[in-house]
Design an enzyme around this catalytic site. Structure first.
Site, PDB file in Angstrom:
ATOM      1  N   LYS A  81      36.996  34.118 -50.802  1.00 31.33           N
ATOM      2  CA  LYS A  81      36.580  34.683 -51.864  1.00 31.33           C
ATOM      3  C   LYS A  81      37.672  35.123 -52.771  1.00 31.33           C
ATOM      4  CE  LYS A  81      35.629  40.310 -52.068  1.00 31.33           C
ATOM      5  NZ  LYS A  81      35.402  41.482 -50.977  1.00 31.33           N
ATOM      6  N   SER A 161      31.346  42.919 -51.534  1.00 32.54           N
ATOM      7  CA  SER A 161      31.381  42.473 -53.205  1.00 32.54           C
ATOM      8  C   SER A 161      31.826  41.217 -53.115  1.00 32.54           C
ATOM      9  CB  SER A 161      32.545  43.264 -53.643  1.00 32.54           C
ATOM     10  OG  SER A 161      33.722  43.062 -52.276  1.00 32.54           O
ATOM     11  N   SER A 185      31.129  45.239 -47.924  1.00 31.88           N
ATOM     12  CA  SER A 185      31.730  44.021 -48.965  1.00 31.88           C
ATOM     13  C   SER A 185      31.608  42.888 -47.973  1.00 31.88           C
ATOM     14  CB  SER A 185      32.491  44.097 -49.688  1.00 31.88           C
ATOM     15  OG  SER A 185      32.947  45.202 -50.244  1.00 31.88           O
TER      16      SER A 185
END
Length: 472
Positions: A81, A161, A185
């Site tokens: 990420k 996220s 997330s």
């Protein structure tokens, strides 16, 4: 061969390398081809390093030919990420305010701890995945990279996220991805994309640089199975002196803890947190069926609710204050580049006083006390991961829902960031529209092994599985 390789788990790949059936170069080429095929529709990656990944794969292949793999994930393609530092790669965090030329933490010349552990153990780092700006919300869209879409229906969100990571794993663009979870997330996009996601106990995976969201923010794996997540945890939970708040080394391996099933476990099933959450019927029925199977596998299941009311105001105080801290250094001209929703919560967060913040800390500690007492009776708490399935991409909340912020539709996830407990989303089926549904498993702090073991039991029983998404 390409189609076969992208469907394999990380453990399958390692076994194939060991037997000489295929090589890390074969697997990496297959993943890169899959990214090229699917990413125009999904927008899961902000950066793909094909040349670097193939070079790493070649090195791994040489080690395997020599019978000297360097670690547990040698040659396994992994994505990261774009919140976490990766040496040699810009970490832009979904923001137009971050310069690709370098940053205050070190000009892209170091890895975050979890990335460093993966690199040390031979993982092939294929690229960086999308995030909303600074990871601030439960969906993945940003002014920098646009919206990331759901593999089951590209008109819908992948969640967030860590939405890019979840979408990538779901379509076979690498069996493992590294995400972060400050309010759900990892678990939200895992639920929306039909994969497994684990938020470990806080500190179990070291984090550096420290998150502005403080001890709400956890680092964890996204994978297609609990066993693959346990493998990744055995790698990324290695110690790192840069994180003063990290736990000590784990007492045993996470893979070793997978077996034993759920027989005899005391499971509390809370379908609505005591009527506080309106759960979509299609989600409720899929989760209830999975809970029934837990009982059939030998768990003692009781429908009971934990003793707390929605801690959203305390969470908002901590979360919005953290967001304000993230952008505090930006001049007014740069703030105009921010996601409007982020700009709004930063303005609110900057207005909180120290006393407001400490009151939220008090509420957090009380919630932790209550959950500690709860787990003296129950080994596991089971809930839906999210009360809804994936909705339209590019918006923070479902249209016509009457909700203002993403926390309005994630009431099952953020409480356990406040308490720092381990929590996982397990894919347990599809609703009537063919969209994935996640079941959340929560255990007492430091019982990550119990969450992984219970999730693995659901996979072994065929309750949990990764269905093929619609994306070609």
């Amino acid at each position: 061969m390409t189609g076969e390789l992208i469907g394999l788990t990380a453990q399958d790949l390692i076994e194939g390398y060991r037997k000489g059936e295929f090589s890390p170069v074969d697997a990496t080429r297959a993943v890169l081809a899959r990214i090229e095929e699917t990413d125009p529709a999904l927008n899961a990656f902000v950066r793909v390093d094909a040349e670097g990944a193939l070079a790493q794969a070649e090195e791994s292949a040489r080690r395997w030919r020599a019978g000297e793999p360097t670690g547990l994930v040698d040659g396994v393609p992994v994505s990261v990420k774009d919140i976490l530092l990766q040496k040699g790669a810009p970490t832009l965090r979904g923001s137009r305010t971050v310069s690709a030329e370098g940053n205050a933490e070190g000009n892209w010349d170091e890895d975050s701890p979890s990335v460093a552990r993966l690199r040390e153990q031979g993982a092939v780092l294929v690229g960086k995945t999308t995030t909303p700006e600074f990871g601030w919300k439960g969906v993945t869209d940003s002014p920098l990279s646009g919206a990331t879409r759901n593999p089951y229906d590209t008109s819908r969100t992948a969640g967030g996220s860590s939405g890019g990571s979840a979408a990538a794993v779901a379509v076979g663009a690498g069996p493992l991805s590294l995400g972060t979870d400050g309010g759900g997330s990892v678990r939200i996009p895992a639920s929306f994309c039909g994969i497994f996601g684990l938020k470990p106990t806080y500190g179990r995976v070291p984090l550096y640089p420290a998150s502005a969201f403080g001890t709400l923010s956890h680092v964890g794996p996204l994978a297609r199975t609990a066993a693959d997540a346990a493998l990744m945890m055995d790698v990324i939970s290695g110690p790192d002196p840069r994180d003063w708040s990290a736990s000590g080394p784990p007492s045993g391996g996470f893979r070793d803890a997978l077996h034993g099933g759920v027989r005899g476990l005391r499971v509390a099933y809370s379908p609505t947190l005591g009527g506080q959450v309106a759960v979509r019927p299609g989600v409720a029925s899929v989760v209830r069926a999975a809970v029934t199977r837990l009982a059939e596998l030998g768990a003692y299941v009781e429908e009971v609710d934990p003793d707390f009311t929605d801690p959203v105001e305390a969470f908002h105080t901590l979360w919005f204050s953290g967001a304000a801290r993230v952008v505090q250094h930006l001049p007014a001209s740069k703030r105009q580049l921010l996601d409007p929703g982020l700009r709004e919560i930063c303005t609110r967060g900057a207005r909180y006083s120290a006393l407001d913040y400490l009151a939220a800390v008090d509420a957090r500690m009380e919630l932790g006390r209550r959950m500690g007492a709860f787990h003296s009776t129950y080994d596991l708490l089971v809930t839906p991961t999210v009360p809804i399935t994936a909705f339209e991409a590019g918006v923070e909340v479902p249209r016509r829902s009457g909700l203002r912020r993403w926390t309005g539709w994630t009431p099952f996830t953020y409480p356990f960031n406040l308490t720092q407990q381990p929590a996982a989303s397990v894919p347990v089926g599809l609703d009537g529209d063919g969209l994935p549904v996640g079941l959340q498993l929560v255990a007492a702090r430091h019982r990550d092994d119990l969450v992984l073991r219970s999730a693995h039991a659901l996979y072994e029983a065929g309750v949990a599985s990764h269905a093929s998404p619609n994306t070609a």
